[in-house]
Scaffold this motif. Structure first.
Motif, PDB file in Angstrom:
ATOM      1  N   ALA A   1      40.081  49.240  23.878  1.00 26.45           N
ATOM      2  CA  ALA A   1      39.428  49.228  22.563  1.00 26.45           C
ATOM      3  C   ALA A   1      40.283  48.549  21.506  1.00 26.45           C
ATOM      4  O   ALA A   1      39.775  48.105  20.473  1.00 26.45           O
ATOM      5  N   ALA A   2      41.585  48.457  21.739  1.00 25.86           N
ATOM      6  CA  ALA A   2      42.498  47.839  20.770  1.00 25.86           C
ATOM      7  C   ALA A   2      42.650  46.335  20.987  1.00 25.86           C
ATOM      8  O   ALA A   2      43.359  45.664  20.235  1.00 25.86           O
ATOM      9  N   ALA A   3      41.971  45.788  21.994  1.00 24.66           N
ATOM     10  CA  ALA A   3      42.142  44.380  22.342  1.00 24.66           C
ATOM     11  C   ALA A   3      41.526  43.443  21.312  1.00 24.66           C
ATOM     12  O   ALA A   3      40.433  43.682  20.807  1.00 24.66           O
ATOM     13  N   ALA A   4      42.244  42.361  21.020  1.00 29.13           N
ATOM     14  CA  ALA A   4      41.726  41.300  20.156  1.00 29.13           C
ATOM     15  C   ALA A   4      40.908  40.377  21.047  1.00 29.13           C
ATOM     16  O   ALA A   4      41.357  39.308  21.473  1.00 29.13           O
ATOM     17  N   THR A   5      39.696  40.806  21.356  1.00 28.35           N
ATOM     18  CA  THR A   5      38.853  40.149  22.354  1.00 28.35           C
ATOM     19  C   THR A   5      37.612  39.534  21.722  1.00 28.35           C
ATOM     20  O   THR A   5      37.210  39.915  20.620  1.00 28.35           O
ATOM     21  N   ALA A   6      36.997  38.606  22.439  1.00 28.80           N
ATOM     22  CA  ALA A   6      35.784  37.954  21.945  1.00 28.80           C
ATOM     23  C   ALA A   6      34.610  38.924  21.914  1.00 28.80           C
ATOM     24  O   ALA A   6      33.684  38.758  21.127  1.00 28.80           O
ATOM     25  N   GLY A   7      34.642  39.942  22.757  1.00 29.23           N
ATOM     26  CA  GLY A   7      33.539  40.900  22.777  1.00 29.23           C
ATOM     27  C   GLY A   7      33.626  41.861  23.942  1.00 29.23           C
ATOM     28  O   GLY A   7      34.554  41.792  24.762  1.00 29.23           O
ATOM     29  N   PRO A   8      32.665  42.773  24.059  1.00 31.24           N
ATOM     30  CA  PRO A   8      32.688  43.837  25.070  1.00 31.24           C
ATOM     31  C   PRO A   8      32.754  43.351  26.512  1.00 31.24           C
ATOM     32  O   PRO A   8      33.587  43.827  27.290  1.00 31.24           O
ATOM     33  N   VAL A   9      31.886  42.424  26.898  1.00 27.92           N
ATOM     34  CA  VAL A   9      31.845  41.980  28.291  1.00 27.92           C
ATOM     35  C   VAL A   9      33.110  41.214  28.662  1.00 27.92           C
ATOM     36  O   VAL A   9      33.641  41.358  29.764  1.00 27.92           O
ATOM     37  N   SER A  10      33.613  40.400  27.742  1.00 23.36           N
ATOM     38  CA  SER A  10      34.853  39.660  27.995  1.00 23.36           C
ATOM     39  C   SER A  10      35.975  40.612  28.367  1.00 23.36           C
ATOM     40  O   SER A  10      36.722  40.384  29.327  1.00 23.36           O
ATOM     41  N   GLN A  11      36.105  41.709  27.613  1.00 22.01           N
ATOM     42  CA  GLN A  11      37.167  42.670  27.907  1.00 22.01           C
ATOM     43  C   GLN A  11      36.857  43.472  29.151  1.00 22.01           C
ATOM     44  O   GLN A  11      37.761  43.850  29.897  1.00 22.01           O
ATOM     45  N   GLY A  12      35.577  43.738  29.396  1.00 20.95           N
ATOM     46  CA  GLY A  12      35.186  44.468  30.601  1.00 20.95           C
ATOM     47  C   GLY A  12      35.562  43.725  31.870  1.00 20.95           C
ATOM     48  O   GLY A  12      36.013  44.327  32.848  1.00 20.95           O
ATOM     49  N   LEU A  13      35.382  42.397  31.850  1.00 16.21           N
ATOM     50  CA  LEU A  13      35.727  41.582  33.019  1.00 16.21           C
ATOM     51  C   LEU A  13      37.221  41.611  33.298  1.00 16.21           C
ATOM     52  O   LEU A  13      37.651  41.530  34.452  1.00 16.21           O
ATOM     53  N   ILE A  14      38.014  41.731  32.250  1.00 18.30           N
ATOM     54  CA  ILE A  14      39.464  41.836  32.414  1.00 18.30           C
ATOM     55  C   ILE A  14      39.848  43.259  32.833  1.00 18.30           C
ATOM     56  O   ILE A  14      40.686  43.462  33.713  1.00 18.30           O
ATOM     57  N   ALA A  15      39.197  44.235  32.222  1.00 20.12           N
ATOM     58  CA  ALA A  15      39.525  45.640  32.498  1.00 20.12           C
ATOM     59  C   ALA A  15      39.301  46.031  33.949  1.00 20.12           C
ATOM     60  O   ALA A  15      40.078  46.799  34.522  1.00 20.12           O
ATOM     61  N   MET A  16      38.233  45.496  34.554  1.00 12.66           N
ATOM     62  CA  MET A  16      37.908  45.895  35.932  1.00 12.66           C
ATOM     63  C   MET A  16      38.993  45.480  36.922  1.00 12.66           C
ATOM     64  O   MET A  16      39.115  46.057  38.007  1.00 12.66           O
ATOM     65  N   LEU A  17      39.820  44.489  36.544  1.00  9.55           N
ATOM     66  CA  LEU A  17      40.910  44.056  37.411  1.00  9.55           C
ATOM     67  C   LEU A  17      41.954  45.148  37.594  1.00  9.55           C
ATOM     68  O   LEU A  17      42.676  45.164  38.592  1.00  9.55           O
ATOM     69  N   GLY A  18      42.036  46.054  36.621  1.00  9.26           N
ATOM     70  CA  GLY A  18      43.020  47.121  36.689  1.00  9.26           C
ATOM     71  C   GLY A  18      42.872  47.963  37.941  1.00  9.26           C
ATOM     72  O   GLY A  18      43.866  48.289  38.609  1.00  9.26           O
ATOM     73  N   THR A  19      41.632  48.304  38.285  1.00 10.07           N
ATOM     74  CA  THR A  19      41.378  49.118  39.472  1.00 10.07           C
ATOM     75  C   THR A  19      41.711  48.349  40.740  1.00 10.07           C
ATOM     76  O   THR A  19      42.298  48.893  41.680  1.00 10.07           O
ATOM     77  N   PHE A  20      41.340  47.073  40.766  1.00 11.25           N
ATOM     78  CA  PHE A  20      41.617  46.238  41.931  1.00 11.25           C
ATOM     79  C   PHE A  20      43.123  46.105  42.157  1.00 11.25           C
ATOM     80  O   PHE A  20      43.619  46.286  43.270  1.00 11.25           O
ATOM     81  N   ILE A  21      43.855  45.776  41.102  1.00  8.51           N
ATOM     82  CA  ILE A  21      45.304  45.580  41.213  1.00  8.51           C
ATOM     83  C   ILE A  21      45.999  46.882  41.600  1.00  8.51           C
ATOM     84  O   ILE A  21      46.849  46.913  42.490  1.00  8.51           O
ATOM     85  N   ASP A  22      45.613  47.964  40.933  1.00  6.30           N
ATOM     86  CA  ASP A  22      46.286  49.244  41.140  1.00  6.30           C
ATOM     87  C   ASP A  22      46.092  49.781  42.556  1.00  6.30           C
ATOM     88  O   ASP A  22      47.068  50.147  43.227  1.00  6.30           O
ATOM     89  N   THR A  23      44.839  49.834  43.007  1.00  2.39           N
ATOM     90  CA  THR A  23      44.554  50.518  44.271  1.00  2.39           C
ATOM     91  C   THR A  23      44.447  49.582  45.464  1.00  2.39           C
ATOM     92  O   THR A  23      45.082  49.812  46.498  1.00  2.39           O
TER      93      THR A  23
END
Length: 455
Positions: free
Chosen positions: A289-311
């Motif tokens: 929520a603190a990201a200086a992002t273009a919008g919700p979906v842009s950040q969502g596409l980046i956020a989903m990588l967290g689960t992939f990388i972590d697990t």
């Protein structure tokens, strides 16, 4: 203490029962289906956007890249080293399969969390962007659901001191004592001083440190793990076979391993998977929520990588190292089991690799969760609570270093589920919003977004 442990254990058995596993996996699978498996299909797009996201592209305090690194700082921790080992020790090799399943459906969960976090975020009295489950519940759902917002924030504020603070410092103290003979209290004080130097500077300093430490340590640990797997390459096929077969059939007793039913593989695989990647927990959207992002979906596409990388990447390295080396039948558990696996392939070095990796992973987790905890407290008390919370957070670190690990794990595991329940309900109810924003984004080629906070 025994009475408290018994009570927490009883609650743990309820909240991590079949309904909870159905809720976690069910909501994630539901989101994957309604999104037409977009998080998996667009994985490459997410990595491209992550690289481009090193620079701010909209309103917010930190870059999209550093937002993910902050989220990863909180997720890549003891769960990736000690948590995976505990899952395999209690549930057998099949637990790793269920960790993978939790991650694959969790990618959709994490995507939806970040989309909603940016869509419904607000600005506080200091002008900082704040968001997460408590805000998308309050701003996105009708008033009859608003009780879930303070419920989540309350559990989050308490859980932060377990999963994000004392569990981490306790694990580091134990491994530093075992590997280097450093007294737990000394370790706790050192971590406390380092933590204070960062968290007192707020999210910008936390994100700056996370953006440098997390990528370095993740690559370091993965490379060391690949060396272990290469040294045991001949056992890799058999290891995968064990993971798949024991996910659906009971694991027989062998060596120091007592055996495990299929239910144990599912239960501990999902529980440790959620503990590690936090998909559905509702914590990471607070950072996004603190990201200086273009919008919700842009950040969502980046956020989903967290689960992939972590697990899918980091946890798999730990789990496969433990299984291919055969040490999963040794009777050891936790970080000691992972250490044994690395040491068998890297004699005299492997133990230090795990000790250093765990220490830095745990330290960054303490940093990331300090932000989650303070935002949950800020939801109730406002910005005047920030400095007192940060001071209290630092004080808790050495206290956790000397605490009983078994009870802390149990408490953290229980509070995980308590946080996840209101968040998962909100994600299911707000799924149409996520789908609508996603369709509009891809239909417009990514030009239909706005990162303006909710009024």
């Amino acid at each position: 203490m025994e009475t408290i442990s018994a009570i927490v254990g009883w609650i743990n058995g309820i909240v991590w029962g079949p309904p909870m596993l159905v809720l976690i996996l069910g909501v994630g699978l539901f989101l994957q289906v309604v999104l037409k498996f977009m998080p998996i299909r667009r994985l490459g797009t997410g990595f491209k956007m992550l690289w481009a996201g090193r620079q701010a592209s909209g309103a917010g305090q930190i870059s999209p890249f550093n937002a993910l690194m902050t989220a990863l700082s909180a997720t890549i921790g003891t769960g990736n080293i000690a948590g995976v080992a505990t899952a395999v020790f209690l549930g057998g090799p099949g637990a790793l399969f269920w960790m993978w399943m939790t991650a694959l459906v969790g990618m959709a969960t994490k995507y939806a969390e970040a989309v909603l976090a940016v869509k419904y975020r607000e600005q506080d009295e200091l002008g900082n962007y704040v968001g997460g489950p408590m805000y998308y519940i309050r701003n996105g759902l009708s008033s009859k659901w608003h009780w879930m917002a303070p419920t989540f924030a309350g559990f989050g504020a308490i859980a932060a001191f377990g999963i994000g603070n004392t569990v981490q410092s306790n694990s580091v103290a134990h491994v530093m004592d075992t590997s280097f003979g450093l007294p737990p209290l000394v370790t706790g004080i050192i971590i406390m001083l380092l933590t204070g130097a960062v968290v007192l500077g707020g999210i910008t300093r936390i994100a700056s440190v996370a953006g440098k430490l997390v990528p370095f340590m993740a690559v370091f640990y993965v490379l060391a793990g690949l060396i272990v797997l290469l040294a045991n390459f001949g056992s890799l096929g058999h290891a995968f076979g064990l993971v798949i077969s024991n996910a659906f059939t009971a694991t027989a007793a062998e060596g120091g391993f007592a055996g495990a039913a299929v239910w144990a593989a599912i239960r501990f695989g999902v529980a440790r998977g959620v503990f590690s990647n936090e998909a559905g927990l509702g914590s990471s959207p607070i950072a996004h929520a603190a990201a200086a992002t273009a919008g919700p979906v842009s950040q969502g596409l980046i956020a989903m990588l967290g689960t992939f990388i972590d697990t899918i990447i980091v946890c798999s390295i730990s789990g496969l190292a433990i299984i291919t080396t055969g040490v999963w039948t040794s009777g050891e558990s936790g970080a000691a089991l992972t250490t044994m696996a690395f040491d068998s392939a890297l004699p005299g070095v492997g133990g230090y690799v795990v000790a250093i990796a765990l220490s830095i992973f745990a330290f960054t987790t303490i940093l990331g969760w300090s932000y989650y905890g303070e935002k949950c407290v800020e939801y109730f008390l406002g910005v005047k609570s920030l400095v007192p919370f940060r001071v209290l957070w630092c004080i808790a670190v050495p206290l956790g270093a000397a605490a009983d690990l078994g009870f802390i794990w149990l408490l953290a595991d229980t509070l995980n589920a308590m946080m996840a329940i209101p968040n998962l309900i909100a994600l299911a109810l707000l799924a149409p919003v996520v789908v609508k924003l996603t369709r509009e984004y891809f239909a417009s080629g990514g030009k239909s977004e706005s990162s303006t906070p909710a009024e």
